[in-house]
Design a protein around this motif. Sequence first.
Motif, PDB file in Angstrom:
ATOM      1  N   TYR A   1       0.823  -1.285  -0.058  1.00  0.00           N
ATOM      2  CA  TYR A   1      -0.030   0.024   0.052  1.00  0.00           C
ATOM      3  C   TYR A   1       0.847   1.106  -0.174  1.00  0.00           C
ATOM      4  N   LYS A   2       2.014   1.304   0.824  1.00  0.00           N
ATOM      5  CA  LYS A   2       2.793   2.377   0.842  1.00  0.00           C
ATOM      6  C   LYS A   2       3.488   2.723  -0.457  1.00  0.00           C
ATOM      7  N   ARG A   3       3.885   1.401  -1.115  1.00  0.00           N
ATOM      8  CA  ARG A   3       4.479   1.577  -2.379  1.00  0.00           C
ATOM      9  C   ARG A   3       3.581   2.244  -3.562  1.00  0.00           C
ATOM     10  N   SER A   4       2.512   1.879  -3.210  1.00  0.00           N
ATOM     11  CA  SER A   4       1.491   2.435  -4.340  1.00  0.00           C
ATOM     12  C   SER A   4       1.023   3.890  -4.058  1.00  0.00           C
ATOM     13  N   LYS A   5       1.417   4.394  -2.746  1.00  0.00           N
ATOM     14  CA  LYS A   5       1.084   5.653  -2.705  1.00  0.00           C
ATOM     15  C   LYS A   5       2.288   6.541  -3.111  1.00  0.00           C
ATOM     16  N   ALA A   6       3.489   5.903  -3.083  1.00  0.00           N
ATOM     17  CA  ALA A   6       4.709   6.814  -3.406  1.00  0.00           C
ATOM     18  C   ALA A   6       4.742   7.234  -4.595  1.00  0.00           C
TER      19      ALA A   6
END
Length: 303
Positions: free
Chosen positions: A298-303
């Motif tokens: 999820y964090k990578r998708s938001k980065a």
Amino acid sequence: MKFFKGTNIDFISKRYAAFAISAVLMLMAVFAATVVRPNFGIDFTGGILMQVSFERPADFNNVREVFAREGLGNVELQSTEGNGIIMRLQETDMNKEEFQAYVKQFLTGEFPGNELTIERFEFVGPAVGRHLARQAVYAFIFAFAGMIIYIAFRFRSPLWGIAGVMGIVHDVIVCLGFFMLTGKEISITTVAALLTVAGYSINDKIVLFDRIRENMRLSAKDSFLNIINKSINGIMMRALVTTFTTFLVACSLFFLGGEVLHGFAFILVIGLVVCVYSSIFLCAPFVYEWEARKLERYKRSKA
């Protein structure tokens, strides 16, 4: 009763070592099934069913010993009304009449003066064994499916159900692996013991999952890692005491229960230890690993 107070063990940090141990145990079970080969009883392979009636009661242990001396392998015994005994044993090359005469001869020699009568004799075909094997597989499939649905509904996420059933499958396979390595005979009693272990295992998992869910609500600002470790430490005393008391009963059955309950008790003794291990070192770390990777994606998708 609290033997450990305020424990703060970081169980999650040891998850990869635990995963490796579980993998080794599962490979051991595969080795036992493919190389050692399971020792299936007549419940699954077919055999001979014979009922004899003695004039006076005959000791079961003596009957088993005389069959073993005659090279007829393990015999399953069940008492009936009066002094009757139902015997289940492996099929032989003798025909029906020869085998009945042979059995009557050596039993009469073993129990002189105790007249016996063969009241029933029949062959249990392999088709019956295949039917029982299918029923055993269905029993596990329906049990596992029911557990996944129940836990998913109770915890509002299929992850918990999958983790719980994964732990149960692990426990059952490991117990069966140890059982096969010792060369013990697999019978319907073995299936009953494995289902008992599955029931005990899911109870352990639900208690732990319920504590994790409760701590997630009470410590919402805490990290998921700390919540799981806190939950495991919180239920550890209960798990150890409950398992130890049940373990004592299983050991009593194993050492004092006689030949009939020996295999059943053996699986319980192994299963009780494996159930606690899988709850603490396998299921809870699996849930953490899944959620941690989900958060990372999820964090990578938001980065």
